[in-house]
Every structure is written in structure tokens, then in C-alpha cells.
Scaffold this motif. Structure first.
Motif: not given
Length: 253
Positions: A234-251
Motif C-alpha cells: 500500500a505504501l509503495a502504491a501510494a508513493e509511486l501512484g502519487q508521482r503519476m498524479l502530478f507533473t514535474p511542474a507540481q500540477q
């Protein structure tokens, strides 16, 4: 203790009649599930026969490398299944596969490194299967809730971003909530283990004639193993998934 009687093929045929009873009930109640019951029963039987043939080959000829290869196949399949729960999330299946793989590798690695379980395919495959299954369930719920939170709370997340918060900080409240939701089933099952039903590993050992005291020790290891795997997945999915939610510009995507 004496070995239990193993059901003959006549016993297996008798169990099919129970499926027939379920089909009859579904048909009489007009549930629209009669065909699904038949398909599920046939599919389960075929899959078990095929898996049995594969395991027989692994145990006799492939050795430990074959066991690890089969474990890798299970991780890939679990990643595909859990990844579907995150539909709408960028690279959700890759995220799910990586999360399940991390949980399985760490959990199984610790157990084998300290000699808690034997490093033989006869042990690695079934125990690894339990780990992968638990990690898959936790990963699937995590990704499903992540997508739901991102869609339902988009305005709140973007408001925090507009105030200068980082993507991590803006999504933090939602991340905590989705992790709680993902881990509740595992925590609840751990709390009541043995009180509502005897878990699978313990039941299997007792049916095989193993002493209940030995079966309990093994089941404790299994339950703690599954709890750790679920948390890590769950922690790994939350961490990796969160990176997919946002662009490198924090959008927010």
C-alpha cells in the motif's frame, strides 16, 4: 497423528453437485447469475488442474529457480489485476506491479534470509502466492481510492497547490485517508484471526495431520507476513501512484 483421508474423484464429483445446487438456486431466484456460477466453477477447475501440472513439474524438475520464476509470473499477473483498479491513473499497471514486487521481495527475502521458511519450491511457491495475493488486494484498493480522491477532491488539491504547497503536501490528507482504507481489511482480519474462522495455512496443516501447536506457529508467521506485505504494498502504491498524479511542474494531471 494419522494422515487424513484425501477425497477420491467420486468425492470431487459429489462436490460438483453442490455447484449444481447453487446454479439451480440462482436460476430459480432469477438472479441472472446462473451462467456466471457455471463459468466460475469451470474456470476454477481448469485453472487448478493446469496449476497443479505446473507445480508438479516445478517440484520435480525446475528446482528453486523455477519456483522463483513462477513467483515472478504471479507478481506480473497480480500487477495487471491490481492495476485495473487504478484506471485513469497514468501507468497504473506498472505502479501496481512494482508495488506488489517490492512487498513480495522484502517479505520473502526476510523470511528466507533468517531461515523462517525453507528455500524449496514446495514452500516458496505457496507462501509466495499468499504474499502476492495480499499485496495485490492492498495495492488494488490503494490505487482505486487514489483515483477516487484525485477526482472527487480535485478542487481542494488544486487550491493547496495554488497556495504554494508542494504536490506531496497538497495530497497528504488524501494519501493518509486512502492508506487507511486500503489497510482496514487486513487489519480487521488480523484482529479476529482464529475467532471467526481458521485461516487457510492453519487449516491445511491440521488437515495434513500436523499438530495444532505447530500449525498455530506457522499461521502466526503467515499472518504477520501478510500484514507486513499489505502495508509495504500500500505504501509503495501510494508513493509511486502519487508521482503519476502530478507533473514535474507540481500540477495535478
Amino acid at each position: 497423528m494419522s494422515s487424513p483421508a484425501v477425497p477420491e474423484w467420486t468425492g470431487v464429483a459429489l462436490s460438483v453437485s453442490l455447484v449444481g445446487l447453487a446454479v439451480l438456486i440462482a436460476w430459480r431466484q432469477r438472479l441472472g447469475l446462473a451462467r456466471e456460477v457455471v463459468v466460475a466453477a469451470v474456470r476454477a477447475g481448469v485453472q487448478l488442474f493446469l496449476v497443479g501440472a505446473v507445480l508438479l513439474f516445478l517440484f520435480k524438475h525446475a528446482g528453486l529457480p523455477g519456483g522463483f520464476a513462477w513467483l515472478a509470473v504471479m507478481v506480473i499477473i497480480a500487477g495487471q489485476v491490481a492495476g485495473r483498479r487504478g484506471k485513469g491513473l497514468r501507468h497504473s499497471r506498472y505502479v501496481a506491479t512494482a508495488s506488489v514486487a517490492v512487498a513480495a521481495a522484502v517479505t520473502m527475502g526476510v523470511l528466507m534470509a533468517f531461515g523462517v521458511i525453507q528455500t524449496t519450491p514446495r514452500v516458496v511457491v505457496p507462501v509466495g502466492g499468499m504474499v502476492v495475493s495480499g499485496a495485490m488486494a492492498a495495492t488494488g484498493v490503494t490505487l482505486a481510492r487514489m483515483v477516487a480522491e484525485a477526482k472527487g477532491q480535485r478542487a481542494a488539491i488544486e487550491a493547496r497547490l495554488s497556495l504554494g504547497l508542494s504536490a506531496t503536501a497538497a495530497f497528504a490528507p488524501h494519501r493518509r485517508e486512502l492508506l487507511r482504507t486500503a489497510l482496514i481489511p487486513t487489519l480487521d482480519s488480523t484482529k479476529v484471526v482464529g475467532l471467526i474462522s481458521l485461516p487457510g495455512a492453519m487449516t491445511g496443516l491440521i488437515l495434513a495431520g500436523v499438530s495444532p501447536e505447530v500449525a498455530i506457529r506457522y499461521q502466526i508467521v503467515v499472518m504477520y507476513m501478510l500484514l507486513a506485505a499489505a502495508v509495504m504494498a500500500a505504501l509503495a502504491a501510494a508513493e509511486l501512484g502519487q508521482r503519476m498524479l502530478f507533473t514535474p511542474a507540481q500540477q495535478l494531471r
